[in-house]
Design an enzyme around this catalytic site. Structure first.
Site, mmCIF file in Angstrom:
data_model
loop_
_atom_site.group_PDB
_atom_site.id
_atom_site.type_symbol
_atom_site.label_atom_id
_atom_site.label_comp_id
_atom_site.label_asym_id
_atom_site.label_seq_id
_atom_site.Cartn_x
_atom_site.Cartn_y
_atom_site.Cartn_z
ATOM 1 C CE1 TYR A 195 -9.559 -3.439 0.610
ATOM 2 C CE2 TYR A 195 -8.928 -1.234 -0.080
ATOM 3 C CZ TYR A 195 -8.612 -2.442 0.528
ATOM 4 O OH TYR A 195 -7.350 -2.646 1.058
ATOM 5 C CB THR A 247 -7.610 -6.221 9.552
ATOM 6 O OG1 THR A 247 -8.052 -7.321 8.762
ATOM 7 C CG2 THR A 247 -7.944 -4.913 8.860
ATOM 8 C CG ASN A 260 -3.557 -2.545 7.029
ATOM 9 O OD1 ASN A 260 -3.392 -2.116 5.888
ATOM 10 N ND2 ASN A 260 -4.653 -3.192 7.391
ATOM 11 C CE LYS A 273 -3.837 -2.314 2.375
ATOM 12 N NZ LYS A 273 -4.728 -2.301 3.560
ATOM 13 C CD GLU A 298 -8.588 -9.121 -3.616
ATOM 14 O OE1 GLU A 298 -7.400 -9.442 -3.403
ATOM 15 O OE2 GLU A 298 -9.413 -8.916 -2.705
ATOM 16 C CG HIS A 334 -4.936 -6.353 -0.314
ATOM 17 N ND1 HIS A 334 -6.142 -6.378 0.350
ATOM 18 C CD2 HIS A 334 -5.062 -7.222 -1.349
ATOM 19 C CE1 HIS A 334 -6.962 -7.212 -0.258
ATOM 20 N NE2 HIS A 334 -6.334 -7.739 -1.289
HETATM 21 P P1 TYD Z 1 -10.569 -5.625 5.384
HETATM 22 O O1 TYD Z 1 -10.828 -6.152 4.000
HETATM 23 O O2 TYD Z 1 -11.625 -5.821 6.425
HETATM 24 O O3 TYD Z 1 -9.212 -6.200 5.989
HETATM 25 P P2 TYD Z 1 -7.927 -6.884 5.301
HETATM 26 O O4 TYD Z 1 -7.142 -5.804 4.608
HETATM 27 O O5 TYD Z 1 -7.163 -7.472 6.462
HETATM 28 O O6 TYD Z 1 -8.411 -7.940 4.340
HETATM 29 O O7 TYD Z 1 -10.306 -4.046 5.290
HETATM 30 C C1 TYD Z 1 -9.641 -3.482 4.199
HETATM 31 C C2 TYD Z 1 -8.790 -2.353 4.711
HETATM 32 O O8 TYD Z 1 -9.616 -1.330 5.230
HETATM 33 C C3 TYD Z 1 -7.872 -2.730 5.855
HETATM 34 O O9 TYD Z 1 -6.693 -3.354 5.417
HETATM 35 C C4 TYD Z 1 -7.621 -1.404 6.498
HETATM 36 C C5 TYD Z 1 -8.921 -0.655 6.268
HETATM 37 N N1 TYD Z 1 -9.757 -0.636 7.497
HETATM 38 C C6 TYD Z 1 -9.802 0.514 8.267
HETATM 39 O O10 TYD Z 1 -9.135 1.528 7.944
HETATM 40 N N2 TYD Z 1 -10.564 0.533 9.392
HETATM 41 C C7 TYD Z 1 -11.294 -0.546 9.792
HETATM 42 O O11 TYD Z 1 -11.976 -0.494 10.839
HETATM 43 C C8 TYD Z 1 -11.245 -1.735 8.990
HETATM 44 C C9 TYD Z 1 -12.028 -2.968 9.390
HETATM 45 C C10 TYD Z 1 -10.464 -1.742 7.842
#
Ligand code: TYD
Length: 167
Positions: free
Chosen positions: A66, A108, A129, A26, A143, A132
């Protein structure tokens, strides 16, 4: 949707399926010059890179990527963050890679991620974070098709394949 099945080998735990998954560094990971360290983790695990590009993501692509999150309260901030700079999009291949890469990436929320995972090692906030990883084989297929043209994914043989993945 059928699971992408590239080849079948046998491990002591039974048959293993080679899969492909979508991984993205990211914008915070790119800005912090973490691309190499993230790629290194997948390489040292023995997985095979089959596609990679650096791109500025559009809001349209992101809303498809998303699509299940567009109604979430954090979605506008997520769009701003994900379009704030370049992303490195990759497709990696290997046995059970979808499950394994989710474990390598971690929870996550980095605060809940296990030590040694990418998110625990490189971030402290859910909104930044770093990386992805597709969360299911169906999601990975969707994807990969969304981010890549099939012609940009390479089928090639790793010379160490018989050492790393087949008995
Ligand atoms: P998600 O698809 O739930 O998690 P992952 O990336 O672990 O598959 O969420 C997508 C992204 O959205 C996540 O990486 C970071 C962001 N996000 C937030 O900023 N706040 C939140 O409360 C959540 C659940 C996700």
């Amino acid at each position: 949707m059928t699971r992408l099945l590239i080849a079948r080998g046998h491990s002591l735990g039974g048959p293993c399926v080679k899969e492909r998954t979508f991984i993205a560094v990211k914008p915070d990971g790119v800005q912090r010059r973490l691309i190499g360290q993230i790629i290194h983790r997948f390489e040292r695990r023995g997985f095979k890179l089959v596609g990679m590009k650096l791109l500025q993501v559009s809001k349209d692509l992101l809303s498809e990527h998303y699509c299940q999150l567009t109604k979430k309260p954090f979605y506008p901030d997520l769009v701003d963050y994900m379009t704030s700079g370049p992303v490195v999009a990759m497709v990696w291949e290997g046995p059970d890679i979808v499950k394994t890469s989710r474990m390598m990436v971690g929870h996550t929320n980095p605060a809940e991620a296990h030590a040694g995972t990418i998110r625990a090692d490189f971030s402290f906030h859910i909104s930044r974070n770093v990386v992805h990883a597709s969360d299911s084989t169906e999601g990975a297929q969707r994807e990969i098709q969304l981010w890549f043209d099939g012609k940009d994914l390479l089928n090639w043989d790793c010379i160490d394949q018989s050492v790393t993945s087949e008995l």
